[in-house]
Design an enzyme around this catalytic site. Structure first.
Site, PDB file in Angstrom:
ATOM      1  N   ARG A  96     -56.787  16.668  -2.503  1.00  0.00           N
ATOM      2  CA  ARG A  96     -55.383  16.280  -2.689  1.00  0.00           C
ATOM      3  C   ARG A  96     -54.711  16.121  -1.323  1.00  0.00           C
ATOM      4  O   ARG A  96     -55.052  16.847  -0.373  1.00  0.00           O
ATOM      5  CB  ARG A  96     -54.693  17.396  -3.489  1.00  0.00           C
ATOM      6  N   THR A 369     -53.214   5.415 -10.199  1.00  0.00           N
ATOM      7  CA  THR A 369     -54.284   6.403 -10.232  1.00  0.00           C
ATOM      8  C   THR A 369     -55.470   5.807 -10.982  1.00  0.00           C
ATOM      9  O   THR A 369     -55.320   4.812 -11.680  1.00  0.00           O
ATOM     10  CB  THR A 369     -53.741   7.666 -10.944  1.00  0.00           C
ATOM     11  N   ASN A 389     -50.718   7.556  -6.150  1.00  0.00           N
ATOM     12  CA  ASN A 389     -49.490   7.708  -6.933  1.00  0.00           C
ATOM     13  C   ASN A 389     -49.086   6.397  -7.582  1.00  0.00           C
ATOM     14  O   ASN A 389     -49.803   5.929  -8.433  1.00  0.00           O
ATOM     15  CB  ASN A 389     -48.360   8.348  -6.131  1.00  0.00           C
ATOM     16  N   ASP A 411     -44.465  13.604  -5.717  1.00  0.00           N
ATOM     17  CA  ASP A 411     -44.940  14.594  -6.695  1.00  0.00           C
ATOM     18  C   ASP A 411     -44.387  15.994  -6.399  1.00  0.00           C
ATOM     19  O   ASP A 411     -44.507  16.897  -7.220  1.00  0.00           O
ATOM     20  CB  ASP A 411     -46.472  14.648  -6.720  1.00  0.00           C
ATOM     21  N   SER A 440     -49.849  18.347  -9.115  1.00  0.00           N
ATOM     22  CA  SER A 440     -50.402  17.135  -9.716  1.00  0.00           C
ATOM     23  C   SER A 440     -50.614  17.326 -11.209  1.00  0.00           C
ATOM     24  O   SER A 440     -50.734  18.452 -11.687  1.00  0.00           O
ATOM     25  CB  SER A 440     -51.750  16.835  -9.056  1.00  0.00           C
ATOM     26  N   SER A 441     -50.675  16.203 -11.923  1.00  0.00           N
ATOM     27  CA  SER A 441     -51.052  16.259 -13.339  1.00  0.00           C
ATOM     28  C   SER A 441     -52.495  15.820 -13.546  1.00  0.00           C
ATOM     29  O   SER A 441     -52.988  15.817 -14.688  1.00  0.00           O
ATOM     30  CB  SER A 441     -50.148  15.347 -14.166  1.00  0.00           C
TER      31      SER A 441
HETATM   32  O1  DON Z   1     -51.019  13.570  -9.175  1.00  0.00           O
HETATM   33  C1  DON Z   1     -50.269  13.157 -10.043  1.00  0.00           C
HETATM   34  O2  DON Z   1     -49.940  13.809 -11.012  1.00  0.00           O
HETATM   35  C2  DON Z   1     -49.733  11.732  -9.935  1.00  0.00           C
HETATM   36  N1  DON Z   1     -49.658  11.351  -8.565  1.00  0.00           N
HETATM   37  C3  DON Z   1     -50.605  10.827 -10.743  1.00  0.00           C
HETATM   38  C4  DON Z   1     -50.095   9.418 -10.754  1.00  0.00           C
HETATM   39  C5  DON Z   1     -50.663   8.569 -11.812  1.00  0.00           C
HETATM   40  O3  DON Z   1     -51.451   8.982 -12.626  1.00  0.00           O
HETATM   41  C6  DON Z   1     -50.165   7.194 -11.880  1.00  0.00           C
HETATM   42  N2  DON Z   1     -50.926   6.438 -12.830  1.00  0.00           N
HETATM   43  N3  DON Z   1     -50.667   5.776 -13.714  1.00  0.00           N
END
Ligand code: DON
Length: 560
Positions: A96, A369, A389, A411, A440-441
């Site tokens: 990350r 993502t 992101n 985030d 993060s998710s």
């Molecule tokens: O880490 C995270 O939770 C976000 N940066 C994820 C972003 C994401 O999944 C965008 N996609 N559609």
């Protein structure tokens, strides 16, 4: 006689007594599901050269950074969940991004303490120090069989020789034309002559090929030190960013123990903090384990699932952040006793308004993502979610590098209660701090049961965790890979207090009944997610790889 005894003993040890943790089954087939056929092919190419799932993951990640650079790439970060068959090790490689040393909690606020519009989203101030180059180097060195340089070859080739523009990429360029046009390096690749490229036009990225070659020959040093690092830092600082060469040199990958828990006979292995995924999944599934879901009507089942989502996302906002900076009560949040307490506040026939939950975080306001899943013929596995992101990250491509930088700083919680681009709220636990990883998710996940194995994950910002939840529930109910990715999805994230859903997730009557319970139901105007799944059924010995039908993907199985 003695020799016979000794032989029998050896025979027993080798064949019958399992070595601690070692996988006893071997799939004999390899499978890859990724968001682009060229990435899946690259993984296959590396498997054919004698690589394992981890080498294939390096190749797939690097190619996704070339052909889907609006979603992921060297300028971003990733969580790579691994399972090593020879000793049964489950581990997450955390690549990350981190906040640069000059970052401060109020860096996206004006003198009056108000958020500066889009400051955490556009331009290099929004970029965390990337983790992917270090992550790929780490994966090759510690888990792969092949040299990093070999696994990076398909990406280098595609960056140098080019690949054809496809619909989704064109849509992304159109949507982000304004920001791409702001910086010449990005425009040279994606707006040649100032126009959006046509379908099947060839995109060549010579600078990106050079950057990949630098990493291929020097490993992580080829990105985080020397010439390339200097170029990255001067590019970022020229456009208002705050990176230093020390920030890059200091970047470290972290190995983390996954969150592991059981739900209805399945063992679930998922991403630990700084991902919210594993903790939230454990919390939600522990809550749901107290209900006889199979015996209750669908509307009540959806209602209870939504109430579990609401509570897990409340905890996300309150407790979760980088464990190196805040004490995250993982044990409490993933404990069945905690879930039992949560259940006592859930009414069977009534939605709990989010502002009635304790520690309410008010919201004062109001993708991108990629994921891939790999199983190799020996049973090694990778579930990896990679991100910069939002589409094209912060939109800035550092001149002479071919690398788009992420905008993951968004985030972080830039101010308590101020929603980020995914409408997520948070507080101190996820405040900006130097060297901190933003929450993060991303939720790369494995599930194992008597039936077999599931490897899954998806992009989708805040909705990632609930997509994985619905996928797990469906698999545990007996669904196959294709049905899981095709499932119409619904989501609740505590704030804003809406039950959102895809077209077709609920019938009109179901919506009416959910509304009568007090849920604020809202249909989304588009479908979401891009789930990539690999399954292995122990009885039929069938291995399947399936990509989300909402997008073009690349999923294949090969026999070894
Ligand atoms: O880490 C995270 O939770 C976000 N940066 C994820 C972003 C994401 O999944 C965008 N996609 N559609």
């Amino acid at each position: 006689m003695n020799r016979l005894r000794a032989f029998l003993l050896v025979f027993l040890i080798v064949t019958v007594l399992p070595v601690q943790g070692q996988d006893l089954r071997r799939p004999g087939k390899a499978a890859i599901a990724s968001a682009h056929p060229l990435a899946t092919e690259a993984g296959h190419e590396i498997l054919e050269q004698g690589g394992n799932a981890f080498d294939a993951a390096v190749a797939v990640s690097a190619v996704l950074g070339v052909v889907r650079s609006f979603k992921a790439g060297l300028g971003g970060g990733a969580f790579l969940l691994l399972h090593r068959a020879e000793d049964g090790l489950d581990v997450m490689v955390d690549a990350r991004e981190v906040a640069p040393a000059a970052a401060a909690p109020d860096m996206f606020l004006d003198e009056k303490g108000k958020p500066i519009g889009r400051a955490s989203l556009d331009g290099p101030l929004a970029a965390g120090i990337p983790g992917i180059p270090a992550g790929l180097d780490y994966l090759a060195e510690h888990y792969g069989r092949l040299p990093l340089a070999q696994s990076l070859q398909p990406a280098i080739r595609l960056a140098r020789e080019g690949f054809p523009v496809y619909e989704r990429l064109q849509t992304a360029v159109k949507a982000k034309k304004g920001i791409i046009a702001r910086w010449p390096a990005a425009s040279a690749v994606y707006l040649p002559g100032g126009v959006v490229p046509g379908i099947d036009d060839i995109v060549v990225q010579p600078d990106l090929a050079d950057t990949l070659e630098s990493i291929a020959s020097e490993g992580r040093d080829g990105f985080y030190t020397g010439d390339l690092a200097r170029r990255l830092v001067s590019g970022v600082r020229a456009e208002g960013g705050i990176w230093t060469e020390e920030d890059l040199a200091n970047y470290r990958v972290v190995e983390r123990e996954p969150v592991v828990f059981n739900y209805r006979g399945a063992r679930i292995i998922s991403a630990p903090p700084p991902s919210a995924g594993g903790v939230a999944l454990a919390d939600m599934l522990n809550i749901l384990s107290g209900y006889p879901l199979a015996d209750i009507d669908r509307v009540t089942r959806v209602h209870l699932t939504v109430e579990a989502m609401r509570r897990a996302y409340r905890d996300r906002a309150e407790y979760l952040g980088d464990p190196a900076f805040v004490r995250v009560p993982v044990k409490m949040l993933t404990h069945p006793m905690y879930a039992a307490g949560q259940r006592t506040s859930i009414l069977q026939d009534r939605a709990t308004p989010s502002d009635m939950l304790p520690g309410y975080v008010p919201s004062s306001e109001g993708d991108d993502t990629t994921h891939f899943s790999i199983l190799d013929a020996d049973g090694n596995r990778v579930a990896a979610t990679l991100s910069i992101n939002t589409w094209f990250g912060c939109g800035y491509m550092v001149p002479g590098t071919g690398v788009f930088l992420n905008n993951e700083m968004d985030d972080f919680s830039i101010k308590p209660g101020v929603a980020n681009v995914f409408q997520l709220v948070g507080g101190d636990a996820n405040a900006v701090a130097p060297g901190k990883r933003m929450l993060s998710s991303m939720s790369p996940t494995f599930a194992e049961s008597e039936r077999g194995l599931l490897i899954l994950g998806t992009p989708g910002g805040s909705r990632i965790i609930t997509m994985v939840l619905l996928g797990l529930l469906d698999w545990i109910d007996g669904a196959d890979a294709r049905s899981i990715v095709s499932l119409r999805r619904y989501h609740h994230q505590y704030q804003p207090d809406f039950l959102v859903h895809e077209e077709g997730a609920f019938s009109t009557d179901e919506i009416r009944r959910l509304e009568a319970m007090g849920h604020k139901v809202q249909k989304l105007d588009r479908l979401y997610g891009n789930m990539q799944i690999v399954t292995w059924d122990y009885d039929s010995e069938e291995v399947e790889a399936v990509s989300d039908p909402r997008n073009q993907g690349g999923a294949s199985v090969w026999i070894y």
